[in-house]
Structure formats: C-alpha cells, structure tokens
Design a protein around this motif. Sequence first.
Motif, PDB file in Angstrom:
ATOM      1  N   ILE A 141       0.879  -1.168   0.000  1.00  0.00           N
ATOM      2  CA  ILE A 141       0.000   0.000   0.000  1.00  0.00           C
ATOM      3  C   ILE A 141       0.915   1.216   0.000  1.00  0.00           C
ATOM      4  CG2 ILE A 141      -1.769   1.311   1.224  1.00  0.00           C
ATOM      5  CD1 ILE A 141      -2.788  -1.280   2.426  1.00  0.00           C
ATOM      6  N   VAL A 142       0.833   2.000  -1.058  1.00  0.00           N
ATOM      7  CA  VAL A 142       1.765   3.104  -1.263  1.00  0.00           C
ATOM      8  C   VAL A 142       1.024   4.429  -1.304  1.00  0.00           C
ATOM      9  CG1 VAL A 142       3.537   4.058  -2.780  1.00  0.00           C
ATOM     10  CG2 VAL A 142       3.241   1.568  -2.624  1.00  0.00           C
ATOM     11  N   ARG A 143       1.474   5.387  -0.509  1.00  0.00           N
ATOM     12  CA  ARG A 143       0.908   6.728  -0.622  1.00  0.00           C
ATOM     13  C   ARG A 143       1.586   7.427  -1.795  1.00  0.00           C
ATOM     14  NH1 ARG A 143      -0.352  11.322   4.044  1.00  0.00           N
ATOM     15  NH2 ARG A 143      -1.583  12.653   2.639  1.00  0.00           N
ATOM     16  N   LEU A 144       0.799   7.941  -2.718  1.00  0.00           N
ATOM     17  CA  LEU A 144       1.348   8.574  -3.903  1.00  0.00           C
ATOM     18  C   LEU A 144       1.873   9.971  -3.581  1.00  0.00           C
ATOM     19  CD1 LEU A 144      -1.375   7.496  -6.503  1.00  0.00           C
ATOM     20  CD2 LEU A 144       0.770   6.349  -5.916  1.00  0.00           C
ATOM     21  N   LYS A 145       2.818  10.414  -4.393  1.00  0.00           N
ATOM     22  CA  LYS A 145       3.371  11.754  -4.202  1.00  0.00           C
ATOM     23  C   LYS A 145       3.735  12.358  -5.551  1.00  0.00           C
ATOM     24  CE  LYS A 145       8.012   9.923  -3.211  1.00  0.00           C
ATOM     25  NZ  LYS A 145       9.107   9.882  -2.212  1.00  0.00           N
ATOM     26  N   GLY A 146       3.812  13.677  -5.585  1.00  0.00           N
ATOM     27  CA  GLY A 146       4.122  14.388  -6.814  1.00  0.00           C
ATOM     28  C   GLY A 146       5.611  14.426  -7.093  1.00  0.00           C
ATOM     29  N   ALA A 147       5.966  15.049  -8.225  1.00  0.00           N
ATOM     30  CA  ALA A 147       7.366  15.152  -8.618  1.00  0.00           C
ATOM     31  C   ALA A 147       8.184  15.953  -7.610  1.00  0.00           C
ATOM     32  CB  ALA A 147       7.467  15.796 -10.003  1.00  0.00           C
TER      33      ALA A 147
END
Length: 207
Positions: free
Chosen positions: A140-146
């Motif tokens: 389960i991965v929390r997404l993040k921006g560049a």
Amino acid sequence: MTDKDLYFYEPSKGHGLKHDPFNAIIAPRPIGWISSRDSKGHVNLAPYSFFNAFCYVPPIIGFSSTNWKDSVENIQQTGEFVWNLATMDLAKHMNATAAHVAPEVDEFEVAGLTAVPGKLVNVPRVGESPVAFECKVSDIVRLKGADGKEADAWLTLGEVVAVHIDKAMIKDGVYQTAAARPIVRAGRRGDYFEIKPENMFEMVRPD
C-alpha cells in the motif's frame, strides 16, 4: 499538429475547461470493484476507476483510492481483498455500491448482491459477477508528486492467489473478454463504455 491546433494547459495552474479532461483522456479504464472485510468482520464493496493489472508473474493488480477510504483501511487491517468484474448486467448494482455509507453497512445488501465466501481469503466475492480474483496485499503506497509532496491518494497492490471464471466465458480454452460485456470507466461524473464483441480487432505485434 502545430501549437495553434492544440489546447495546452499546465495541471498545476488549472485546466480552464468545464470539466477536468484528465480521466476522460486516460480512458476507458477497467473498474476496480473491490470487496474487503475489516478486522471486526464488516464487509465492504466499492468501485474504483483507477484500477489495472501490473505484473504477470506473480499476477498483481492494483487500485488507487483518493482519500483513505474503507477499502484501504480494511485491506491494511486484514491483508486481503477480492476484485469483481463489473459487467453491463451488473452496472446499476455496481453503481449502488458507490454510495457513501457507514463502515458497518454491507454494500452487498445495499445493492442486492450475493456475497460468496472466498476460497483462499476471508473476503466474499460478488456471486453474480462472472469473474473474481482473490488477492493478498503486497503493498500500500501513498502517492506523491514530482516535488515529493504527498498526495491524498493511496495505491493498493495485491497478488492474485485465486481466480473464479464463469465457464460460459471460456471457448476452446480461451477466455472471451467481451462475452461478459464488461463496463469500463470514461470521464466526467458518470460516463461509461460497454465492451462488445463487434468492437474487437486483432493486431499481432511484429517479430
């Protein structure tokens, strides 16, 4: 095409259109109709429009949830979930499971669906669906921006450990994708497409 033929925008500055075209462009998308169970035994069933397969061996599928929803919480607690194929015949049932209800409310009952116990996971599948994948969570991965800033979205990945297929969907040993009339997500608030046999074409990759 030249620049004058193109509509250009930078997402961080807004799209300037009546509706964000992002998810209408990345379309159609298969629907992640996910059933799960929390540690207290409450069952949840919900559709996710950001869903796909990511690996052959082992077979891995995943869905992304905007906000930390019941499905993600349940899967984090138990490590298991089931993906159910959403079809044209089940479209209204699937849509009913998108309702915002309390965690203890059983969406199977809300949508009038049959909860069939899993064989390898303690999560039910949709009995009316012609295909279901029983899965054990792999990440389960929390997404993040560049820029490294965390997004309010989580990608849940799971290994498929058991597969259920209606035998009517198999012909000469080959699964017929369009036979079940799957529905797929388009854009806006409620746009969908139906996959039909007459829309299929074959194109073999060059050697």
